[in-house]
Scaffold this motif. Structure first.
Motif, PDB file in Angstrom:
ATOM      1  N   GLY A   7       1.171  -1.275  -0.100  1.00 12.18           N
ATOM      2  CA  GLY A   7       0.047  -0.539  -0.001  1.00 12.18           C
ATOM      3  C   GLY A   7       0.812   1.746   0.175  1.00 12.18           C
ATOM      4  O   GLY A   7       1.438   1.450   0.700  1.00 12.18           O
ATOM      5  N   ALA A   8       0.541   2.202  -1.441  1.00 12.84           N
ATOM      6  CA  ALA A   8       1.332   3.549  -0.907  1.00 12.84           C
ATOM      7  C   ALA A   8       0.590   4.945  -0.682  1.00 12.84           C
ATOM      8  O   ALA A   8       0.881   5.574  -1.283  1.00 12.84           O
ATOM      9  CB  ALA A   8       1.667   3.219  -2.290  1.00 12.84           C
ATOM     10  N   GLY A   9      -0.465   4.215   0.540  1.00 12.74           N
ATOM     11  CA  GLY A   9      -1.476   5.767   0.427  1.00 12.74           C
ATOM     12  C   GLY A   9      -0.349   5.959   2.272  1.00 12.74           C
ATOM     13  O   GLY A   9       0.630   6.258   2.130  1.00 12.74           O
ATOM     14  N   VAL A  10      -0.738   7.398   2.586  1.00 10.43           N
ATOM     15  CA  VAL A  10      -0.390   8.097   3.325  1.00 10.43           C
ATOM     16  C   VAL A  10       0.592   7.386   4.182  1.00 10.43           C
ATOM     17  O   VAL A  10       1.907   7.474   4.878  1.00 10.43           O
ATOM     18  CB  VAL A  10      -1.089   9.336   3.783  1.00 10.43           C
ATOM     19  N   ILE A  11      -0.611   6.486   4.846  1.00 12.07           N
ATOM     20  CA  ILE A  11       0.288   5.302   6.011  1.00 12.07           C
ATOM     21  C   ILE A  11       1.179   4.630   4.974  1.00 12.07           C
ATOM     22  O   ILE A  11       2.724   4.606   5.439  1.00 12.07           O
ATOM     23  CB  ILE A  11      -0.641   4.118   6.215  1.00 12.07           C
ATOM     24  N   GLY A  12       1.362   3.809   3.882  1.00 10.41           N
ATOM     25  CA  GLY A  12       2.410   2.964   3.561  1.00 10.41           C
ATOM     26  C   GLY A  12       3.280   3.785   3.364  1.00 10.41           C
ATOM     27  O   GLY A  12       4.497   3.347   3.491  1.00 10.41           O
ATOM     28  N   ASP A  33      -1.074   4.070 -10.294  1.00 14.98           N
ATOM     29  CA  ASP A  33      -0.045   4.081 -11.197  1.00 14.98           C
ATOM     30  C   ASP A  33       0.429   5.332  -9.987  1.00 14.98           C
ATOM     31  O   ASP A  33       1.684   6.198 -10.729  1.00 14.98           O
ATOM     32  CB  ASP A  33      -0.451   5.290 -12.619  1.00 14.98           C
ATOM     33  N   GLY A  34       0.876   5.726  -8.872  1.00 15.67           N
ATOM     34  CA  GLY A  34       1.583   6.195  -8.433  1.00 15.67           C
ATOM     35  C   GLY A  34       0.731   6.204  -6.721  1.00 15.67           C
ATOM     36  O   GLY A  34      -0.618   5.408  -6.608  1.00 15.67           O
ATOM     37  N   PRO A  35       1.436   7.571  -5.989  1.00 19.70           N
ATOM     38  CA  PRO A  35       1.540   6.990  -4.259  1.00 19.70           C
ATOM     39  C   PRO A  35      -0.529   7.438  -3.930  1.00 19.70           C
ATOM     40  O   PRO A  35      -0.111   9.257  -4.522  1.00 19.70           O
ATOM     41  CB  PRO A  35       2.535   8.096  -4.104  1.00 19.70           C
ATOM     42  N   ALA A  36      -0.782   6.954  -3.073  1.00 19.18           N
ATOM     43  CA  ALA A  36      -1.938   8.396  -2.451  1.00 19.18           C
ATOM     44  C   ALA A  36      -3.065   8.039  -3.370  1.00 19.18           C
ATOM     45  O   ALA A  36      -4.155   9.732  -4.169  1.00 19.18           O
ATOM     46  CB  ALA A  36      -1.840   9.814  -2.032  1.00 19.18           C
ATOM     47  N   LYS A  37      -3.914   7.634  -4.469  1.00 16.71           N
ATOM     48  CA  LYS A  37      -4.289   7.989  -5.337  1.00 16.71           C
ATOM     49  C   LYS A  37      -6.272   7.039  -4.720  1.00 16.71           C
ATOM     50  O   LYS A  37      -6.677   7.561  -6.113  1.00 16.71           O
ATOM     51  CB  LYS A  37      -4.179   6.745  -6.224  1.00 16.71           C
ATOM     52  N   GLU A  38      -5.468   6.425  -3.392  1.00 13.66           N
ATOM     53  CA  GLU A  38      -7.054   6.237  -2.934  1.00 13.66           C
ATOM     54  C   GLU A  38      -7.782   7.047  -2.111  1.00 13.66           C
ATOM     55  O   GLU A  38      -8.127   8.455  -2.411  1.00 13.66           O
ATOM     56  CB  GLU A  38      -6.856   4.516  -3.038  1.00 13.66           C
ATOM     57  N   THR A  39      -8.152   6.859  -0.586  1.00 13.90           N
ATOM     58  CA  THR A  39      -8.379   7.343   0.695  1.00 13.90           C
ATOM     59  C   THR A  39      -7.744   8.095   0.864  1.00 13.90           C
ATOM     60  O   THR A  39      -7.724   9.359   1.322  1.00 13.90           O
ATOM     61  CB  THR A  39      -8.193   5.928   1.545  1.00 13.90           C
ATOM     62  N   SER A  40      -6.231   8.645   0.305  1.00 12.21           N
ATOM     63  CA  SER A  40      -5.555   9.871   0.890  1.00 12.21           C
ATOM     64  C   SER A  40      -5.472  11.188  -0.315  1.00 12.21           C
ATOM     65  O   SER A  40      -5.396  11.771   0.002  1.00 12.21           O
ATOM     66  CB  SER A  40      -4.366   9.044   0.872  1.00 12.21           C
ATOM     67  N   ALA A 201      -2.928  16.016   1.595  1.00  9.28           N
ATOM     68  CA  ALA A 201      -2.418  14.774   2.343  1.00  9.28           C
ATOM     69  C   ALA A 201      -2.285  14.088   1.250  1.00  9.28           C
ATOM     70  O   ALA A 201      -0.754  13.516   1.106  1.00  9.28           O
ATOM     71  CB  ALA A 201      -3.188  13.743   2.314  1.00  9.28           C
ATOM     72  N   TYR A 202      -2.432  14.382  -0.406  1.00  9.87           N
ATOM     73  CA  TYR A 202      -2.173  13.803  -1.415  1.00  9.87           C
ATOM     74  C   TYR A 202      -0.693  14.578  -2.410  1.00  9.87           C
ATOM     75  O   TYR A 202       0.383  13.836  -2.475  1.00  9.87           O
ATOM     76  CB  TYR A 202      -3.363  14.261  -2.702  1.00  9.87           C
ATOM     77  N   LYS A 203      -0.490  15.666  -1.981  1.00 10.03           N
ATOM     78  CA  LYS A 203       0.301  16.636  -2.059  1.00 10.03           C
ATOM     79  C   LYS A 203       1.448  16.382  -1.055  1.00 10.03           C
ATOM     80  O   LYS A 203       3.232  15.685  -1.491  1.00 10.03           O
ATOM     81  CB  LYS A 203       0.232  18.058  -2.086  1.00 10.03           C
ATOM     82  N   PHE A 204       1.339  16.294   0.229  1.00 13.63           N
ATOM     83  CA  PHE A 204       2.486  15.623   0.888  1.00 13.63           C
ATOM     84  C   PHE A 204       2.803  13.791   0.737  1.00 13.63           C
ATOM     85  O   PHE A 204       4.081  14.208   0.592  1.00 13.63           O
ATOM     86  CB  PHE A 204       1.427  15.530   2.050  1.00 13.63           C
ATOM     87  N   THR A 205       1.926  13.141   0.699  1.00 11.86           N
ATOM     88  CA  THR A 205       2.123  11.955   0.145  1.00 11.86           C
ATOM     89  C   THR A 205       3.782  11.947  -1.179  1.00 11.86           C
ATOM     90  O   THR A 205       4.114  11.033  -1.290  1.00 11.86           O
ATOM     91  CB  THR A 205       1.205  10.630   0.265  1.00 11.86           C
ATOM     92  N   LYS A 206       3.212  12.654  -1.478  1.00 10.99           N
ATOM     93  CA  LYS A 206       3.532  12.363  -3.135  1.00 10.99           C
ATOM     94  C   LYS A 206       4.893  12.681  -2.703  1.00 10.99           C
ATOM     95  O   LYS A 206       6.040  12.199  -3.636  1.00 10.99           O
ATOM     96  CB  LYS A 206       2.820  13.385  -4.255  1.00 10.99           C
ATOM     97  N   ALA A 254      -2.975  -1.648   4.008  1.00  7.27           N
ATOM     98  CA  ALA A 254      -3.339  -1.742   2.303  1.00  7.27           C
ATOM     99  C   ALA A 254      -4.465  -0.549   2.533  1.00  7.27           C
ATOM    100  O   ALA A 254      -5.906  -1.441   1.904  1.00  7.27           O
ATOM    101  CB  ALA A 254      -4.059  -3.191   1.315  1.00  7.27           C
ATOM    102  N   GLY A 255      -5.110  -0.060   3.624  1.00  2.00           N
ATOM    103  CA  GLY A 255      -6.306   0.805   4.140  1.00  2.00           C
ATOM    104  C   GLY A 255      -7.524  -0.532   4.633  1.00  2.00           C
ATOM    105  O   GLY A 255      -7.562  -1.514   4.951  1.00  2.00           O
TER     106      GLY A 255
END
Length: 422
Positions: A7-12, A33-40, A201-206, A254-255
């Motif tokens: 999982g590559a959300g903000v937690i991962g 195709d990149g980080p934080a593309k779902e719940t984050s 959160a998306y900008k942060f995670t990216k 993986a949320g």
């Protein structure tokens, strides 16, 4: 040690960053195709330790009755379905709707969230990371006397955990948030938490993912995780769309999908997706917008200024893993904002939905899986993944390193549910 994070959300991503800083070889897998593309991706944008509150509360049954009378504007919707997992989750959730469990659960959440804010502050100072961040506090708005009365118990717990706060009358609310001037007659008061903040959160995670790559982390995107393969007490490999992968340890971040991946291993995790929605619209009238962030207790809606945009997030829908956009769920979001900040043109708003990985008690699950010695869990953060991300990443890193965590963490593991399932 070689570690694979699922999982590559903000937690991962926060987990990967801290693990890499401590010297591990880290690979992060994600189907997008990149980080934080779902719940984050488009959450409410709040980093709000002071607002860390479990949904399961003594007042919830009464609120449910009121919400049922007005389903169009209700912040909660339950889609009837023959789903044993949802039924079990609801039973555990109901068991937490009492004062004792509320106090215990809120205490855990405040502990993790406050620690996470400290970690985020340190990270920001060390790296200079920018993500439309603002440190101007949060105001929880009360429209009824009952909401105001309920706030006193929250204030007691905030005091216990030394979180600065104050109860505001309507005049003081307007001084902090001038854009609410026309809504003054709707308000009974507000709880101001100056230490809370906001950010994208998306900008942060990216950006943090880029920093993690500079530390050697490998992100493998467009990779579907098909199964975890195990012996009786250890994970052997992960079967993915790109082939089998092995590591010394595995971290599941993986949320909402964490419980699905664990089910074939006969590891029951009380985790269920709570569907949330958000609207993001351009900031066209700064005078009719929040300075920072406000939470409307009536509609359970968060309204946050993120740079040149406004994010309106909220509602909770139990509908399994359905990610379809139901446009009738825009109504509570639009109504809350229009009530507070005046008539608004929402035609240019981006409508989004995501699945929050919720536990019945509101507390995340952070720690070893118990059944598999090399499988670690960092999931179940509900609406507070962004708030708790940095602290959760630090905690799981210390646990993997067999280092004493900086805050008490034993009650965050899956072990607390050992005797909970029926």
């Amino acid at each position: 040690m070689k570690i694979i994070i699922l999982g590559a959300g903000v937690i991962g991503v926060t987990s990967a960053y801290y693990l890499a800083k401590s010297g591990h070889e880290v690979i992060v897998l994600d189907r997008r195709d990149g980080p934080a593309k779902e719940t984050s991706f488009a959450n409410a944008g709040q980093v709000s330790p002071g607002y860390s509150t479990p949904w399961a509360s003594p007042s919830l049954p009464g609120k449910l009755f009121e919400w049922l009378k007005d389903p169009k504007h209700s912040p909660l919707k339950i889609t009837p379905r023959l789903d044993p997992a949802m039924f079990k989750w609801l039973l555990l959730f109901a068991a937490n709707c009492n004062r004792h469990h509320f106090d215990v659960n809120k205490g855990r959440m405040l502990r993790v969230a406050q620690y996470s804010k400290t970690c985020l502050d340190e990270l920001r100072q060390e790296t200079g990371i920018q993500y439309d961040n603002s440190q101007k506090g949060l105001i929880q708005l009360f429209r009824t006397s009952q909401q105001l009365d309920n706030a006193y118990n929250d204030m007691r717990l905030l005091s216990l955990y030394h979180i600065e706060h104050s109860l505001l009358d309507t005049k003081s609310i307007i001084e902090h948030e001038p854009g609410l001037a026309n809504a003054q007659s709707l308000l009974k008061g507000g709880l101001y938490i100056p230490g809370d903040e906001s950010g994208n959160a998306y900008k942060f995670t990216k950006k943090l993912a880029q920093m993690a790559e500079e530390l050697g982390v490998v992100f493998q995107y467009n990779t579907t995780i098909e199964a975890l393969e195990a012996t009786s007490n250890s994970i052997l490999s992960i079967r993915t769309s790109s082939g089998r992968m092995t590591a010394d340890s595995y971290i599941l971040a993986a949320g909402s999908y964490s419980s699905l991946l664990l089910k074939p291993l006969k590891l029951d995790v009380p985790l269920f997706p709570i569907k949330g929605y958000s609207l993001t619209l351009p900031l066209t009238n700064p005078e009719a917008a929040p300075v920072s962030t406000v939470n409307d207790e009536t509609y359970k809606v968060a309204i946050t200024r993120l740079g040149n945009h406004i994010r309106i997030g909220g509602t909770a829908e139990l509908a399994g893993y359905d990610l379809s956009l139901h446009h009738n769920r825009r109504l509570p979001l639009e109504t809350s904002f229009s009530d507070l900040f005046g008539p608004t043109d929402f035609s240019k708003a981006t409508f989004w939905t995501g699945l929050r990985p919720a536990t019945p008690d509101g507390t995340p699950i952070i720690g070893n899986s118990g059944k598999f010695k090399n499988l670690w869990l960092n999931t179940g953060h509900g609406t507070l993944g962004w708030t708790m991300a940095c602290g959760s990443g630090r905690l799981i890193t210390d646990m993997v390193n067999q280092k004493k965590t900086e805050i008490p963490s034993q009650d965050l593991s899956l072990e607390r549910y050992k005797n909970a399932w029926i």
